[in-house]
Design a protein around this motif. Sequence first.
Motif, PDB file in Angstrom:
ATOM      1  N   THR A   1       0.812  -1.217   0.000  1.00 29.88           N
ATOM      2  CA  THR A   1       0.000   0.000   0.000  1.00 29.88           C
ATOM      3  C   THR A   1       0.848   1.271   0.000  1.00 29.88           C
ATOM      4  N   MET A   2       2.169   1.124   0.142  1.00 31.65           N
ATOM      5  CA  MET A   2       3.079   2.262   0.003  1.00 31.65           C
ATOM      6  C   MET A   2       4.284   1.791  -0.794  1.00 31.65           C
ATOM      7  N   THR A   3       4.928   2.775  -1.453  1.00 32.74           N
ATOM      8  CA  THR A   3       6.140   2.447  -2.202  1.00 32.74           C
ATOM      9  C   THR A   3       7.302   3.269  -1.648  1.00 32.74           C
ATOM     10  N   GLY A   4       8.465   3.071  -2.225  1.00 28.79           N
ATOM     11  CA  GLY A   4       9.646   3.823  -1.801  1.00 28.79           C
ATOM     12  C   GLY A   4       9.424   5.325  -1.849  1.00 28.79           C
ATOM     13  N   ASP A   5       8.682   5.802  -2.850  1.00 28.40           N
ATOM     14  CA  ASP A   5       8.451   7.251  -2.968  1.00 28.40           C
ATOM     15  C   ASP A   5       7.639   7.803  -1.803  1.00 28.40           C
TER      16      ASP A   5
ATOM     17  N   ARG B   1      16.150  -4.887   6.766  1.00 26.97           N
ATOM     18  CA  ARG B   1      16.423  -3.644   7.472  1.00 26.97           C
ATOM     19  C   ARG B   1      16.091  -2.442   6.572  1.00 26.97           C
ATOM     20  N   GLY B   2      16.323  -2.609   5.273  1.00 30.02           N
ATOM     21  CA  GLY B   2      16.189  -1.466   4.371  1.00 30.02           C
ATOM     22  C   GLY B   2      15.226  -1.698   3.226  1.00 30.02           C
ATOM     23  N   LEU B   3      15.095  -0.669   2.419  1.00 33.17           N
ATOM     24  CA  LEU B   3      14.189  -0.697   1.273  1.00 33.17           C
ATOM     25  C   LEU B   3      14.567  -1.783   0.273  1.00 33.17           C
TER      26      LEU B   3
END
Lengths: 64, 392
Positions: B48-52, B119-121
């Motif tokens: 429901t969310m992206t990196g942006d 841990r990260g994107l």
Amino acid sequence: MVEIRVDRDVCDGLGQCALVAPEVFALDDDERLVVAPEVPDGLAGKVAAAVRACPVRALVVEGA
Amino acid sequence: MVGAGLAGVRAAGSLRAEGFDGRLTVVSDERELPYDRPPLTKQVVAGTMTGDDIRLAGEAEFGARWIRGTGAVGLDRERRRVRLADGAELPYDGVVLAPGAKAREWPGAGVPDGVVTVRGLADVRRLRAEVAGGADEVVIVGAGFVGVELASSLSGLGVKVTLVEPFGAPLRALGGTVAEVVSEAAGRAGVALRLGVGVRGFAAAAGGRVRAVVLADGAEVSASLVVVAIGMVPATGWLVGSGLALPSGRIHCDERLFARAAGGAGGAGVADPAVVVAGDAAWCEAVRTAEGPVPLEHWSNAAAQGELAGRNLLAGPAAAEPYVHVPSFWTAAFGLRIRSVGLPGTGDREVVEAGSAAEGAVLVAHYRGERLVGAVSVNQGKLLPGYARRLN
Ligand SMILES: Cc1cc2nc3c(=O)[nH]c(=O)nc-3n(C[C@H](O)[C@H](O)[C@H](O)COP(=O)(O)OP(=O)(O)OC[C@H]3O[C@@H](n4cnc5c(N)ncnc54)[C@H](O)[C@@H]3O)c2cc1C
């Protein structure tokens, strides 16, 4: 006069603002944010800190 | 500025807000622009969310020079230089250390393909690609908040999830009552829980890809993907040799966030007026119990320390302010909204003061003797400010 705007689409009721400035912010029974209609004098600094404590950037303060 | 996570971004922002108009260089070993981590295991995994949507700052912000994809590998405090992985040296008048932490890797050898950490994107993108590519049986090792959030998000995607926790209870740091509520909700969501059983290792298929997790009792839990979520390690290996005190790998700082030099006999010495610390990597004297400082690995701490670190570095030790902070943490999983204030894990007894575990809405206060040390809420968030006030 300080005015607080809440972006209701973004606010998730995490309540971090209510921990920083409980005089102004609170959660209701459903964990929705409630904002005091008027910001008591001398609390501008605390309100600014509450805005910065919001993890989802749902709060904006206008005026000073 | 070393590290451009939440703490680093907040420090950069406060340096500029306080009027610093000199040169600012932000060094990050990630290629990615700064982003917020809490949504990673929740909305980003769920799709429901992206990196942006989780970007914390753009390259134009702070009027800074950005060095991305190259980490710091050394700190020479005598010559006031940060050494980078590519051999470059950056001179400084002041440095903010905000390197955060990395996911703790599985300690054993012979880890097959398909065993990952988060841990990260980039980790979450890989996880989503694996699920899209057909990984439909996921075993998560470790039921801390990262493991529990992932179990919730992945089961929501229709993946069959098994959550293994060697130490017995999910979100154990928040106490037994919350663990009970979480276990119950996880079960209802179809997540299989294996609590109190250790993990011996992994079994791989012929191609080298993981096919099962092998438990301490010899049983195998089949898996097309394994997430190891057993905590984090401060990203401070590069500071060994800097002469800074690094208790349990964290950067020791005084209550104004200035880093302390290592003293004799493992103790800490004088604070360095040119080096401030913030975030998950910090071991701050202002956050403590009777036994000594405790590390915090929470969003609110990284934000608040980052801001103060920037301000104090500019002000200098004499004018710097002490760090005053009531710890606060939140997590969400299986429809439960979980929050804590204070340090519930440091108490010796917990008391249900509102609601009940059975209702799935409960407020648990944690005491050490007679003294309140923390409180945890499940769907009772409106009560927490009252507890925070008592902890102040
Ligand atoms: C998946 C996940 C979910 C979370 N959810 C929640 C939550 O719901 N609620 C909550 O309160 N907290 C949560 N947290 C914790 C919160 O995100 C952290 O406390 C916060 O990110 C810490 O910020 P930081 O800036 O100290 O460290 P980090 O965010 O780790 O940032 C440090 C940065 O420095 C970089 N770096 C490291 N070493 C070097 C080097 N040598 N040179 C250059 N750069 C370097 C790192 O790559 C990283 O980009 C979560 C964390 C994770 C990982």
